[in-house]
Design a protein around this motif. Sequence first.
Motif, PDB file in Angstrom:
ATOM      1  N   PHE A 151       0.839  -1.197   0.000  1.00  0.00           N
ATOM      2  CA  PHE A 151       0.000   0.000   0.000  1.00  0.00           C
ATOM      3  C   PHE A 151       0.872   1.245   0.000  1.00  0.00           C
ATOM      4  O   PHE A 151       2.072   1.193   0.324  1.00  0.00           O
ATOM      5  CB  PHE A 151      -0.958   0.016   1.204  1.00  0.00           C
ATOM      6  CG  PHE A 151      -0.269   0.015   2.550  1.00  0.00           C
ATOM      7  CD1 PHE A 151       0.041   1.207   3.200  1.00  0.00           C
ATOM      8  CD2 PHE A 151       0.059  -1.183   3.176  1.00  0.00           C
ATOM      9  CE1 PHE A 151       0.671   1.209   4.423  1.00  0.00           C
ATOM     10  CE2 PHE A 151       0.684  -1.198   4.403  1.00  0.00           C
ATOM     11  CZ  PHE A 151       1.007   0.006   5.034  1.00  0.00           C
ATOM     12  N   ASP A 152       0.256   2.368  -0.393  1.00  0.00           N
ATOM     13  CA  ASP A 152       0.905   3.672  -0.343  1.00  0.00           C
ATOM     14  C   ASP A 152       0.326   4.451   0.822  1.00  0.00           C
ATOM     15  O   ASP A 152      -0.892   4.468   1.038  1.00  0.00           O
ATOM     16  CB  ASP A 152       0.668   4.452  -1.645  1.00  0.00           C
ATOM     17  CG  ASP A 152       1.382   3.809  -2.827  1.00  0.00           C
ATOM     18  OD1 ASP A 152       2.388   3.124  -2.593  1.00  0.00           O
ATOM     19  OD2 ASP A 152       0.908   3.978  -3.972  1.00  0.00           O
ATOM     20  N   LEU A 153       1.225   5.127   1.579  1.00  0.00           N
ATOM     21  CA  LEU A 153       0.811   5.833   2.786  1.00  0.00           C
ATOM     22  C   LEU A 153       1.217   7.304   2.697  1.00  0.00           C
ATOM     23  O   LEU A 153       2.372   7.630   2.398  1.00  0.00           O
ATOM     24  CB  LEU A 153       1.471   5.192   4.014  1.00  0.00           C
ATOM     25  CG  LEU A 153       1.136   5.803   5.374  1.00  0.00           C
ATOM     26  CD1 LEU A 153      -0.316   5.548   5.738  1.00  0.00           C
ATOM     27  CD2 LEU A 153       2.054   5.219   6.443  1.00  0.00           C
ATOM     28  N   ASN A 206       8.509  13.842  -1.281  1.00  0.00           N
ATOM     29  CA  ASN A 206       7.500  12.851  -1.709  1.00  0.00           C
ATOM     30  C   ASN A 206       6.669  12.485  -0.480  1.00  0.00           C
ATOM     31  O   ASN A 206       7.115  11.697   0.367  1.00  0.00           O
ATOM     32  CB  ASN A 206       8.182  11.620  -2.293  1.00  0.00           C
ATOM     33  CG  ASN A 206       7.161  10.608  -2.823  1.00  0.00           C
ATOM     34  OD1 ASN A 206       5.963  10.892  -2.892  1.00  0.00           O
ATOM     35  ND2 ASN A 206       7.642   9.430  -3.210  1.00  0.00           N
ATOM     36  N   PRO A 207       5.469  13.064  -0.339  1.00  0.00           N
ATOM     37  CA  PRO A 207       4.678  12.833   0.884  1.00  0.00           C
ATOM     38  C   PRO A 207       4.081  11.437   0.980  1.00  0.00           C
ATOM     39  O   PRO A 207       3.568  11.060   2.020  1.00  0.00           O
ATOM     40  CB  PRO A 207       3.574  13.886   0.772  1.00  0.00           C
ATOM     41  CG  PRO A 207       3.413  14.109  -0.701  1.00  0.00           C
ATOM     42  CD  PRO A 207       4.780  13.958  -1.298  1.00  0.00           C
ATOM     43  N   VAL A 208       4.183  10.671  -0.098  1.00  0.00           N
ATOM     44  CA  VAL A 208       3.614   9.319  -0.105  1.00  0.00           C
ATOM     45  C   VAL A 208       4.749   8.311  -0.089  1.00  0.00           C
ATOM     46  O   VAL A 208       5.673   8.377  -0.911  1.00  0.00           O
ATOM     47  CB  VAL A 208       2.726   9.086  -1.346  1.00  0.00           C
ATOM     48  CG1 VAL A 208       2.211   7.653  -1.366  1.00  0.00           C
ATOM     49  CG2 VAL A 208       1.557  10.071  -1.356  1.00  0.00           C
ATOM     50  N   ILE A 209       4.678   7.382   0.839  1.00  0.00           N
ATOM     51  CA  ILE A 209       5.683   6.333   0.949  1.00  0.00           C
ATOM     52  C   ILE A 209       5.035   4.990   0.644  1.00  0.00           C
ATOM     53  O   ILE A 209       3.906   4.715   1.049  1.00  0.00           O
ATOM     54  CB  ILE A 209       6.325   6.317   2.356  1.00  0.00           C
ATOM     55  CG1 ILE A 209       7.425   5.262   2.421  1.00  0.00           C
ATOM     56  CG2 ILE A 209       5.290   6.087   3.436  1.00  0.00           C
ATOM     57  CD1 ILE A 209       8.205   5.282   3.718  1.00  0.00           C
ATOM     58  N   SER A 210       5.730   4.173  -0.107  1.00  0.00           N
ATOM     59  CA  SER A 210       5.214   2.844  -0.464  1.00  0.00           C
ATOM     60  C   SER A 210       5.756   1.815   0.521  1.00  0.00           C
ATOM     61  O   SER A 210       6.953   1.807   0.834  1.00  0.00           O
ATOM     62  CB  SER A 210       5.626   2.482  -1.896  1.00  0.00           C
ATOM     63  OG  SER A 210       5.052   3.381  -2.821  1.00  0.00           O
ATOM     64  N   ILE A 211       4.847   0.931   0.968  1.00  0.00           N
ATOM     65  CA  ILE A 211       5.216  -0.134   1.908  1.00  0.00           C
ATOM     66  C   ILE A 211       5.266  -1.452   1.140  1.00  0.00           C
ATOM     67  O   ILE A 211       4.309  -1.817   0.444  1.00  0.00           O
ATOM     68  CB  ILE A 211       4.201  -0.225   3.061  1.00  0.00           C
ATOM     69  CG1 ILE A 211       4.041   1.145   3.732  1.00  0.00           C
ATOM     70  CG2 ILE A 211       4.638  -1.276   4.066  1.00  0.00           C
ATOM     71  CD1 ILE A 211       5.309   1.716   4.309  1.00  0.00           C
ATOM     72  N   TYR A 212       6.383  -2.180   1.280  1.00  0.00           N
ATOM     73  CA  TYR A 212       6.606  -3.426   0.550  1.00  0.00           C
ATOM     74  C   TYR A 212       6.623  -4.602   1.524  1.00  0.00           C
ATOM     75  O   TYR A 212       6.941  -4.455   2.709  1.00  0.00           O
ATOM     76  CB  TYR A 212       7.921  -3.369  -0.225  1.00  0.00           C
ATOM     77  CG  TYR A 212       7.965  -2.264  -1.261  1.00  0.00           C
ATOM     78  CD1 TYR A 212       7.582  -2.507  -2.570  1.00  0.00           C
ATOM     79  CD2 TYR A 212       8.385  -0.978  -0.915  1.00  0.00           C
ATOM     80  CE1 TYR A 212       7.615  -1.491  -3.530  1.00  0.00           C
ATOM     81  CE2 TYR A 212       8.417   0.039  -1.857  1.00  0.00           C
ATOM     82  CZ  TYR A 212       8.021  -0.218  -3.156  1.00  0.00           C
ATOM     83  OH  TYR A 212       8.042   0.787  -4.089  1.00  0.00           O
ATOM     84  N   SER A 213       6.299  -5.776   0.984  1.00  0.00           N
ATOM     85  CA  SER A 213       6.266  -6.982   1.817  1.00  0.00           C
ATOM     86  C   SER A 213       7.675  -7.491   2.063  1.00  0.00           C
ATOM     87  O   SER A 213       8.446  -7.674   1.109  1.00  0.00           O
ATOM     88  CB  SER A 213       5.437  -8.069   1.130  1.00  0.00           C
ATOM     89  OG  SER A 213       5.497  -9.276   1.855  1.00  0.00           O
ATOM     90  N   PRO A 214       8.036  -7.764   3.302  1.00  0.00           N
ATOM     91  CA  PRO A 214       9.383  -8.268   3.589  1.00  0.00           C
ATOM     92  C   PRO A 214       9.525  -9.776   3.362  1.00  0.00           C
ATOM     93  O   PRO A 214      10.635 -10.289   3.345  1.00  0.00           O
ATOM     94  CB  PRO A 214       9.566  -7.930   5.070  1.00  0.00           C
ATOM     95  CG  PRO A 214       8.179  -7.967   5.632  1.00  0.00           C
ATOM     96  CD  PRO A 214       7.268  -7.501   4.535  1.00  0.00           C
ATOM     97  N   VAL A 215       8.393 -10.478   3.214  1.00  0.00           N
ATOM     98  CA  VAL A 215       8.423 -11.937   3.066  1.00  0.00           C
ATOM     99  C   VAL A 215       7.389 -12.364   2.024  1.00  0.00           C
ATOM    100  O   VAL A 215       6.515 -11.586   1.622  1.00  0.00           O
ATOM    101  CB  VAL A 215       8.114 -12.655   4.401  1.00  0.00           C
ATOM    102  CG1 VAL A 215       9.188 -12.375   5.433  1.00  0.00           C
ATOM    103  CG2 VAL A 215       6.743 -12.238   4.923  1.00  0.00           C
TER     104      VAL A 215
END
Length: 413
Positions: A151-153, A206-215
């Motif tokens: 998701f993007d936060l 960049n006010p939006v940060i992308s969260i990636y899956s670690p596994v």
Amino acid sequence: MNKYLKYSLWTIAVVMVGFAVYYFVEKANNSATHKQKEEIYTCSMHPEIIRNEPGNCPICGMVLVKKVAESQPVEGHSIEHLLKPTDGFVVGDFQTTTAKDTVLNSSVNLPGIVAYDPNSVANIAARISGRIEKMYVHYKFQKVSKGQKLFDLYSPELVTEQQNFIYLVSNDSENTAILKALKQKLALYGMSADQINALATAKRINPVISIYSPVTGIVDGTDSMVTTGNVGMQNTATTTLTLKEGDYITKNAVVFKLVNTNKVWGVFNVIQGYNSLIKVNQAIQISSELDSDAIVSAKVNFIETQLDPTDKTNRIRVYLNNEKLQFPIGLRLQGKVATNAVEGIWLQKQSLVSLGNKKIVFIKKGNGFQTAEIKTGIEINGFVQIVGGISVSDILADNAQYLIDSGSFIKTK
């Protein structure tokens, strides 16, 4: 003297005549009374209607007919005398057997199901407060690969920290200690090293940060959804997540639960009484409802000591290699464990009868069989373990159910 004798004889004659008259009168009265009692009237359609005089039936209105009562017992409808138990003794010559003091080897069949391994759960937590701008994962049980965007936060707090970092890079780039601290802070907020370097180069917020899956794993839900403990067949891949775009999340809140399905649990129920026959590291042969002929060999990894209050069973767990995804969550399994030798007194199952709250056998006594209550243990290959009530010297009826059927309402002493 003759005068007194004549008077005595006369008195005796009078008394005898009196007795004779009384006898005949009473006989006549009894005969009339008996005759009157015999004159009863009943309805030919409703024999339960009994009257001492003529009349009409109160049910159907038919004229009552005279019924002559015979001096024999009236047949009743009560079956109480049939329900009275006997003395627990059945007379007869039936085939017999005895209990055997021996050692039995067997295998125990255990029903089971595939479940998640809670130790493989990875919690994706929010490192910073903000609003979800875009979701890339929407359903429960959706497969996620390592490095996949979740998701993007958007976070105002992150914007402030990026502004501080850009200002320091532009105006005080020689202050390496503070720059290093700001980089660590941005990394703790979830920015990768590449994103931090790009921020330093472009100097653009960049006010939006992308969260990636670690596994790599399966989405088991969000923090407010059902956890891995409730694995049921009612859960489907179309179950949407409760977290939506536009929702605000707080720092340290668990956003996703990801479960690694490369290794799963096979959870098996052990019937009460058989748990003592199964040990850790004991071999177990496993088949599934998808292919009963495909046998997987494994070992018992864990035995739960707590008894399930619902079905009165213990559970054992077996780790299964699921890299090829041949064991979907919720798949029904059948386990077979070869038990160790069990020493005891054993009796064929057909030689006893369960009456619900007790079990009985029939012991040979003279010309018949006497009932006796016994205490039993586990059952192996059609034999029941005898804990108490009889010994190997007792001669028993070979088929106890047959005696129950032939001698109804047997009472156990």
